[in-house]
Design a protein around this motif. Structure first.
Motif, PDB file in Angstrom:
ATOM      1  N   HIS A 367       0.828  -1.207   0.000  1.00 28.14           N
ATOM      2  CA  HIS A 367       0.000   0.000   0.000  1.00 28.14           C
ATOM      3  C   HIS A 367       0.866   1.262   0.000  1.00 28.14           C
ATOM      4  O   HIS A 367       0.526   2.258  -0.653  1.00 28.14           O
ATOM      5  N   ALA A 424      -6.661  -5.217   0.538  1.00 26.76           N
ATOM      6  CA  ALA A 424      -6.718  -5.143   2.003  1.00 26.76           C
ATOM      7  C   ALA A 424      -7.744  -6.102   2.600  1.00 26.76           C
ATOM      8  O   ALA A 424      -7.403  -6.907   3.484  1.00 26.76           O
ATOM      9  N   THR A 428      -6.746  -9.572   4.705  1.00 33.77           N
ATOM     10  CA  THR A 428      -7.216  -9.780   6.079  1.00 33.77           C
ATOM     11  C   THR A 428      -7.971 -11.099   6.203  1.00 33.77           C
ATOM     12  O   THR A 428      -7.770 -11.864   7.156  1.00 33.77           O
TER      13      THR A 428
END
Length: 444
Positions: A367, A424, A428
């Motif tokens: 990121h 993201a 996760t």
């Protein structure tokens, strides 16, 4: 042609499965003929159907594969019947029950086309073969369609035969075993419709499509097509209604006409892209009858992802939807490492632990590289994660990393941004799934 080769490869490898489920055979044949009738008309061919009244309403078979067989046979009959000035082309699809027990159905597809010489009949069902070398030049095709049909018929426990006279026509006949079935339980959701699917129900059960179409006839056609394909959908009569429904609902794809009152498809796509503001992007496919020059470019510039023209064949619609709504892969294939390193659970646990550590450290780095527009760093990180994710069975994350690499290779900044936005939550979820596997000890 690519689809034919992939299907044939699956069949030859024993990877193609038959999914028997309740289906309405009469409606399946009727809808298929209705879908192909505009094509027949465009080629000057009359497409007729004759279905016996004693065929059971609900039977058990694989609707998707049965439709694939009949689509190929009827399509071939239309192709080889049209364009003859001496007499109009004619194709007849007939279905009746065979005599005796057990229950069997005979489905014939007859045409008055160019026919096939007796010496060529024996090679029709061979892969990559056609009756004559000139056939490919005149009519095209992969030479795989009939070979696939025969293998699918074999998988369904039936038989396929052909009879032909040069310059008079050809008749293909299917004999398929059937079992009488009960109608599936109706859905209690009147807004979102789910009908007996042609595709795997498990793969499509949670996929929802929003359709924006103002023409009543077109609405009925697309409604029937989506129902046959097994997708759940909702209908909007114009762009403004579709926009409001998209804001309120949880849809996976939008199928939109371009020319509608109040708000057209271009405005709908532009409004949705603006509202998404970098969040997860919903696929929007244009479906229009006006195949005008420059319209496809305008649709893509408005934010649409693909441009389709009406009337669209069921198989073409199915392929387009599959491109944008592929079956969801498992987050983690727990058997992947076993296939690589054997059943050493301690080793598997150690490798998964190392992967988790790498994932947690590389994700923020990825990121950060994107925020600084460091394309080389993104490419290197995506490549590294792609390889390690696939090795441990983190399938969806591995595919996303591959998509990031491809976006960089293509110079597609929009696709890269979408991929980063998806990374993201997927990272996760993948980490949580691996932690769960380690905790529960499900390592093989």
């Amino acid at each position: 042609m690519i689809d034919d080769i992939l299907d044939f490869s699956k069949i030859e490898a024993g990877k193609l499965e038959i999914d028997s489920a309740p289906l309405q055979l009469v409606e399946l044949i009727d809808n298929l003929c209705s879908t192909l009738r505009p094509l027949a008309s465009a080629r000057g061919v009359i497409l007729e159907q004759e279905i016996a009244t004693d065929i059971p309403h609900w039977v058990s078979s694989d609707a998707m594969r049965l439709r694939q067989i009949l689509f190929n046979l009827i399509g071939n009959a239309i192709k080889f019947s049209g364009g003859r000035s001496e007499c109009p082309g004619r194709v007849a699809v007939c279905a009746r029950l065979a005599a005796g027990d057990p229950l069997r159905v005979l489905i014939s597809v007859a045409d008055n086309g160019i026919g096939i010489a007796p010496e060529h009949l024996g090679q029709l069902f061979r892969p990559f073969s056609q009756a004559e070398s000139s056939t490919t030049r005149r009519f095209g095709g992969s030479g795989l369609g009939l070979a696939i049909c025969q293998r699918l018929v074999d998988l369904l426990g039936g038989e396929i035969s052909v009879a032909s006279t040069p310059d008079s026509g050809t008749v293909f006949t299917l004999m398929l075993p059937l079992a009488i079935a009960s109608a599936p339980a109706p859905s209690g959701d009147n807004r979102l419709t789910a009908a007996q699917p042609l595709s795997r129900p498990d793969a499509l059960a949670n996929r929802r499509i929003l359709v924006a179409e103002d023409d009543e006839v077109n609405r009925k056609v697309i409604q029937q097509q989506l129902a046959l394909l097994g997708y759940r959908f909702a209908l909007a009569s114009h762009g403004a209604e579709a926009l409001a429904m998209w804001r309120q609902g949880d849809y996976d794809l939008i199928l939109s006409d371009l020319h509608m009152p109040e708000m057209d498809g271009y405005q709908l796509a532009a409004s949705i892209r603006q509202a998404e503001a970098g969040q997860q992007r919903i696929p929007i496919l244009a479906l229009t009858a006006n195949a005008l020059r420059g319209e496809a470019t305008r649709a893509l510039e408005a934010g649409m992802d693909e441009y389709l023209t009406k009337p669209i064949r069921l198989a073409a619609l199915q392929a387009a939807l599959a491109r944008w709504l592929p079956p969801e892969a498992a987050l983690v294939d727990s058997a992947a490492l076993t296939a690589l390193v054997g059943e050493d659970h301690e080793m598997i646990r150690e490798i998964l632990g190392d992967y988790l550590d790498a994932l947690r450290s590389l994700a923020p780095t990825l990121h950060e590289a994107f925020e600084h527009n460091d394309i080389d760093a993104i490419d290197a990180l995506a490549h590294r994660l792609k390889s390690s994710s696939r090795a441990v069975g983190a399938l969806r994350l591995g595919e996303l990393c591959a998509a990031l690499e491809q976006a960089i290779k293509n110079g597609d900044s929009a696709a890269l941004a979408r991929g980063i936005a998806e990374f993201a939550p997927l990272h996760t979820a993948t980490a949580a799934r691996i932690e769960q596997l380690l905790k529960e000890g499900h390592l093989a």
